[in-house]
Structure formats: C-alpha cells, structure tokens
Design an enzyme around this catalytic site. Structure first.
Site, PDB file in Angstrom:
ATOM      1  N   HIS B 202       0.805  -1.222   0.000  1.00 15.85           N
ATOM      2  CA  HIS B 202       0.000   0.000   0.000  1.00 15.85           C
ATOM      3  C   HIS B 202       0.817   1.240   0.000  1.00 15.85           C
ATOM      4  O   HIS B 202       0.525   2.224  -0.665  1.00 15.85           O
ATOM      5  CB  HIS B 202      -0.805   0.030   1.303  1.00 15.85           C
ATOM      6  N   GLU B 446      -0.666 -10.410 -22.130  1.00 12.87           N
ATOM      7  CA  GLU B 446       0.535 -10.504 -21.303  1.00 12.87           C
ATOM      8  C   GLU B 446       1.051 -11.932 -21.174  1.00 12.87           C
ATOM      9  O   GLU B 446       1.985 -12.201 -20.453  1.00 12.87           O
ATOM     10  CB  GLU B 446       0.296  -9.877 -19.921  1.00 12.87           C
ATOM     11  N   ASP B 470       4.419  -8.364 -17.537  1.00 15.27           N
ATOM     12  CA  ASP B 470       4.240  -9.809 -17.459  1.00 15.27           C
ATOM     13  C   ASP B 470       4.622 -10.474 -18.776  1.00 15.27           C
ATOM     14  O   ASP B 470       5.170 -11.569 -18.785  1.00 15.27           O
ATOM     15  CB  ASP B 470       2.797 -10.156 -17.075  1.00 15.27           C
ATOM     16  N   CYS B 517       0.331  -0.782 -22.055  1.00 16.26           N
ATOM     17  CA  CYS B 517       0.173  -0.169 -20.739  1.00 16.26           C
ATOM     18  C   CYS B 517       1.246  -0.612 -19.750  1.00 16.26           C
ATOM     19  O   CYS B 517       1.221  -0.250 -18.594  1.00 16.26           O
ATOM     20  CB  CYS B 517      -1.209  -0.440 -20.168  1.00 16.26           C
TER      21      CYS B 517
END
Lengths: 91, 593
Positions: B202, B446, B470, B517
């Site tokens: 986080h 990916e 990935d 992306c």
C-alpha cells in the site's frame, strides 16, 4: 598505598539460557558492590561486567568458558562474587 | 575485539531496495520510530558542549527515576514478573557504556545529546539484532525503548513530529502505514524509504500516487542511523545512500538539478495535445490505482485512463470490498474523467500481492506466477468476480467505462469471463437496476499464448492492451525480481518487439485498438519504436506523461518508422536498447541523463 591486585579465573556458565538478562542483572549487582574493575572475556570479545549491554553482546551460551579478570583492592572478592553468580544454575 | 560502535560515522552506506516511485532527491534523514521522533540537530556548538552533557545527564537521571517509579507501580498492580521488564530497562539505562560513550560523543565531537543517544543505542541494538540469537534480537527492542524514553526527555515539549515539519526531509522508517504515508506533508517530505514492503504494498502504491520518490524493501539497515545524516534517495533505480561521500553527492545533485529543470519545462506541455510533427494524433492515457490519481492524469492532459487497477480495493481493510465500495470508487473516476475513456481492469491479484484473506487459495502453489491468479482467480471465485462486474456495469452509466480482463491465456477463459459478464447484466436487468450494456470488453495481452493467437482473440475482443511487464517475464521465462536473472528481463528483446508487432497487426486487421500499458510505454526510449510499429495509444504512469508527450511532439511518423525498422533488424536486446537510447538522445536530448 596502592594495594591493587589483578586476578583472573575461568568460570563455566551454568545458566541454561546463557548469559541473558537474569544472570546479567545479578552479575552487574554483584560486581557493583565492589570497587574492582571486572571484565569478562569470551569468544574474542570482552565486556565490562558493569555493562549489561556489553555482557549481552558477548552472546555467551550455556556451558561457555568465561574468562574473568579483575583489578582493584577487592579484586579477589569481586571475582568470587561474580563466579558465584555465573556458576549458579539460576533454576 | 571491542565494540566498533562508531564504524559507520562518516562512512557511506549504500542500500538497494525496490524503486516504487520515481525521482532522485537529496536531503537530511528523518528516522521515524513508532513514535516518530525527529532529531533536530546533529551537532551542537563547541561552547555548549558542557551544558549539553549536563542536559544529557539530567535526562538520563530522570529516565532512571521514571523507570524505577514504573517498576514499583507495576509490581504493586500486576506482580513482580511484569516489574522485571522495567528492571531490564533500568539495567540498560544505568549501563556505564551508555554514559561514557554518549558523553564522549558530545564532549569530543560536539554531537547533540539527541544524536549521540540515538547513535549509541541504535548501534548497540543493531549489534544485538545481528548476533543471530533470537532472545538478544528481542532485547534490541528494549534498547529502542530506552532510546525513546531518553529522546522524549531530551526533546521535551519541543519534540517534533512528522506533521510538524519546517524543512525538507527524507523519511527513513522500518515501515510506514498507509495512513502515515497518506498524511505525509508533501511540501516537506521529499522522499521516503522503508526497510520492509514490496512493489505492491500500500505504502508503495501511495507513494506513487503522492508522487514522492520512494524506495521500499531495503532490508534492515536503519538501526545505525539516527537522523540528520544526508541521504540520497534514487526512486528511479531503488538506491538509498546514507551519508554519501562528496563525489557521490555531487553526481546525484547534478542529476537532480537536471531532472528538475526538465520537469519544469515539460509542465508547459500539460495543456497541449499529443501530436507528432507530421500531425498524427497520439493518445496518451494514465495508469492509475487510486481514484485520487485521476487528477494527476487530467492535470497533465491525459486522454483518459488506460489502466485503472482495482486491486487496492481488495488490499485495504480486512474484509472483502462490497459492491458499493467498488461502485463508489469507479463513479469517482468516471465523474472526474467526464467524456474521457476509463479502462477498468478486473482483479489482477498476483502471487506477489495476495491479501491474507484469500491466501489459502494459493496454498501449496509451487510456482505462484504460473498459478491461480488474475482472471483465473476471478473465474474460480465467481461470487467475488460478479460483485466487481456489477459495480463496473452500474458505474458505466456515468461515463465512458471499458472493462478489461487480465492475464487471459486462452479463448475459453475470455469467453467464460464474458459469459459471466452477460449473467451479471441479466441479473441487473431482472432487478431493474440501471447499467450500461454496450461497454467495450477487452483483454490484457501478457501471456505469449495470447500473442500467438492474437488473430483469433482479435475477432472476439473489443480492444487489446499489452501488459509488457508480465509479457516480458513470461516470454523470457525470467523473474525480474530475482537479481540473478534480472539481466534477462529486457524490454528491448527482439522477441518482445516481434510480439508487440504481431498484436498490433492483428488489431489493425480486425479494426481493434491496441494500447501498451506496461512499464515499456512509460519509458521514453521506447516511444519512437512503438510509434514506428504502429502504436497510437499509450498508457503510462501519470508522472511520465509529460515526457511521453515531449517525444511524440518531436518526432514524425516516417522517422519513427525508420527507427522501428532499424531496431527490428538488430538481434540483441542490448543493441536494441542502446540504439533506442541514442535515437532518444538525438530527438529529445533533455530526456537522456
């Protein structure tokens, strides 16, 4: 006038848990009742027997042969007091 | 023999962690314990040394008196076994080692008592932690406790907290809670580094959102750091240098100044469209994690959100997010974007970011990267998946929402996911709840199988988005977080270029848009190449948008095509990347440091 003596002895640590807080607390107290300077040598390291943190950092475990030396007028009795603490099982 | 307490003073310490938020900053360290103490000054004036020693002695005596008082009180109330905790503290407080060492540091070197206490005790704690004895490692916390007690006395009412900063600092902490991170005063906190944490923690994610350079996962290294030391934090490469030498400092300062200059200049691009020299419109979207990040995208003139990761919803708190939690977050993003598109990616929790609640579903996975994650997890946990889909469909009423499935590796998976989406639409219809039926449904590319079958996929999807991170990892069979093979992880590998080309061609033939992306599209070096291969849609981290615009506006399509053609003729990743860096230097010299 200077009656200072230096003395030395080897003590086997009898505390099951090694040189942890309980024996350290007793050792610091025993040595602090004396005026002699007591040092504990182990594993290439050495500690002032009045310094809890230095004693801890020795990392001495059960059965370790601790090399003690003391100098001062009451060196002998200081070492005896230290030995009494270290060679007791603490149980 | 002896204790080398001061070995680190004046010596540079270099640590590497995980770069989670870019930027290079230099500033004084502010080391945060759990109480967030801050050491105001490293040195005192020579004339004040005696006074400072007295101040230290007073503080130490007060601490001893306090501990004794506590010992008695606790002994009376809880029994002697609890009081013993305090006798250990007292033993340490009265340790002659502490007294002599601190007095020497103040007396001989004019260190402030705060700094000296912290340095000595942290040095001791560090040694205890490193003895390899669990019991002693735990005693280190007693030492930290003593440090806190002493600092509290020394700093008294003037104790400074992180909320109360007046000059720029770099925060070093064992860990920062997301709450602490979120409330950092970004005016003064110019960067932070933590001993623990991963790329997807986080705190890491928040750092990115706050745009504070940050490095996490440094490993234990702060026990010997007191605060006030100069720190270089390189959030681009994940390095932290504590107490750097002059040469290092100079090098980093130069790169920091350069970056600042470029950043300021590029701000002028925020209001202009991305268009090549020969007038080709290029779309640059932002990748976001939190609804709040939309503002950063919009402020930089992004054309929308190309990747809205929704994992944060699952990672926060201790319960599964409700449909309303999802719905509210999506509505917030869609409202902020107005008519601009927002691509919402469904749950993409991977082996590296599994919350405890669903970790048991990954139990015994030998190879989590190839295991139950992302869309696979969603398809096996239909109720969980449906909650998210309902929220997306409902929120889609308020804007140009698009839905995207991650890690699709077979046509069957895509069809299954779409079928569940249809089920959810039916449910909503039956319940009379408003939703949008015609929202575009796409997939992440990916997995190599998806590239090989790109043509088949292109007939069924509405759009593709290539997730290079990935894709590279799976194509080259290398884990980039494993340092022993990280050198194999190359965006410029010819196999990767060919895969992107395959997907772009399949998209082109079937009239489906393709976006990239992954991190590759946030890297200015690859922009000419990707443009030349035919890519017109980029989705990048918000902070990299200005640099991407700069490249686009300084190149023409024929030039990009020439660069792409040459890059594709090279057969080593190293050569490709080297060539692209050279070309970027020619097109936008400022972006190459």
């Amino acid at each position: 006038m200077d009656e200072s003596v230096t003395t030395r002895r080897i003590v086997k640590l009898a505390h099951r848990n090694g040189l942890h807080l309980t024996p350290i607390q007793l050792l610091v107290k025993a040595v602090s009742d004396h005026s002699a300077v007591v040092r504990v040598h182990f594993g290439g390291k050495s500690a002032n027997a009045r310094s809890a943190m230095e004693l801890m950092l020795l990392g001495a475990t059960f059965g370790a042969n601790l090399d003690l030396d003391a100098s001062g007028v009451d060196a002998e009795s200081a070492l005896s007091a230290a030995e009494a603490v270290l060679s007791a099982t603490g149980d | 023999m002896g204790f080398h307490l001061l070995q680190r003073i004046g010596s540079m310490q270099v640590r590497s962690g995980i770069a989670v938020s870019p930027g290079v900053v230099v500033g004084p360290a502010l080391v945060l314990g759990s109480e967030n103490f801050r050491i105001p000054n490293k040195f005192v004036s020579r004339d004040a040394v005696d006074v400072e020693i007295v101040r230290f002695n007073t503080a130490l005596n007060q601490v001893c008196a306090d501990i004794e008082e506590h010992e008695i009180l606790v002994g009376e109330q809880l029994g002697s076994q609890y009081a013993a905790i305090f006798s250990a503290h007292l033993l340490m407080a009265k340790d002659p080692r502490l007294l002599t060492e601190v007095e020497a540091m103040i007396g001989e070197e004019a260190y402030s008592p705060e700094y000296a206490v912290s340095k000595v005790l942290r040095g001791l704690a560090e040694q205890m932690q490193n003895l390899g004895d669990e019991y002693l490692a735990e005693r280190a916390s007693d030492v930290f406790d003593l440090e806190k007690r002493l600092l509290r006395k020394l700093l008294g009412e003037s104790r400074e907290e992180i909320g109360n900063l007046t000059q720029p600092v770099i925060i070093l902490a064992h860990d920062l809670t997301p709450g602490e991170t979120a409330t950092l005063n970004t005016e003064f906190v110019i960067g932070f580094a933590t001993e623990v944490g991963g790329r997807t923690s986080h705190t890491a994610i928040l750092a990115g959102a706050l745009e504070i350079p940050a490095v996490v996962g440094l490993g234990r290294c702060l026990a010997g750091v007191s605060g006030g030391e100069t720190v270089i934090l390189d959030g681009d490469h994940g390095h932290v240098v504590i107490d750097p030498d002059e040469a290092t400092l100079k090098r980093f300062r130069a790169s920091q100044e350069h970056n600042n200059r470029v950043r300021v200049r590029l701000q002028s691009l925020d209001t202009v469209e991305s268009e090549t020299q020969d007038g080709q419109r290029v779309y640059i979207y932002g990748n976001i994690e939190f609804p709040e990040e939309v503002t950063q995208c919009i402020n930089r003139g992004a054309d929308g959100v190309g990747l809205y990761r929704t994992e944060f919803l699952y990672l926060g708190g201790n319960k599964e997010p409700t449909e309303e939690d999802h719905y509210e977050a999506y509505c917030k993003v869609l409202n902020a974007c107005g008519d601009l598109p927002v691509v919402i990616r469904t749950l993409d929790i991977g082996a590296d970011k599994v919350p405890a609640r669903i970790r048991d579903r990954f139990a015994d996975s030998q190879n989590p990267m190839l295991g139950l994650r992302s869309i696979r997890l969603s398809l096996q946990s239909t109720p969980l998946f449906k909650v998210q889909l309902r929220a997306v469909l409902r929120a889609a009423v308020y804007g140009d929402a698009r839905i995207m499935f991650p890690l699709v590796s077979s046509l069957l998976e895509f069809r299954q996911a779409k079928m569940i989406l249809m089920d959810v639409m039916e449910d909503l219809e039956d319940e009379g709840i408003p939703f949008r039926r015609d929202l575009p449904v796409g997939m992440m590319v990916e997995v190599p199988s998806a590239v090989i079958l790109a043509e088949e996929f292109a007939r069924e999807v509405d759009f593709f988005s290539i997730g290079t991170n990935d894709l590279i990892q799976y194509t080259l069979a290398c884990d980039r977080s494993d340092p022993s093979v990280a050198n194999l992880y190359r965006s410029g590998d010819p196999s990767i270029l060919r895969m992107i080309q395959t997907v772009l061609e399949a998209g082109e033939r079937n009239g489906k848009t393709v976006t990239v992306c992954g991190q590759m599209s946030s890297d200015p070096r690859f922009i000419p190449l990707l443009l030349g291969l035919g890519l017109r849609q980029f989705s990048a981290s918000p902070h990299s948008i200005p640099r991407l615009k700069e490249v686009v506006r300084n190149i023409s399509i024929p030039e990009a095509e020439r660069i792409a053609a040459h890059a594709c003729s090279l057969d080593l990743a190293r050569d490709v990347e080297h060539y692209l860096l050279g070309e970027l230097g020619r097109i936008c010299p400022d972006l190459v440091v």
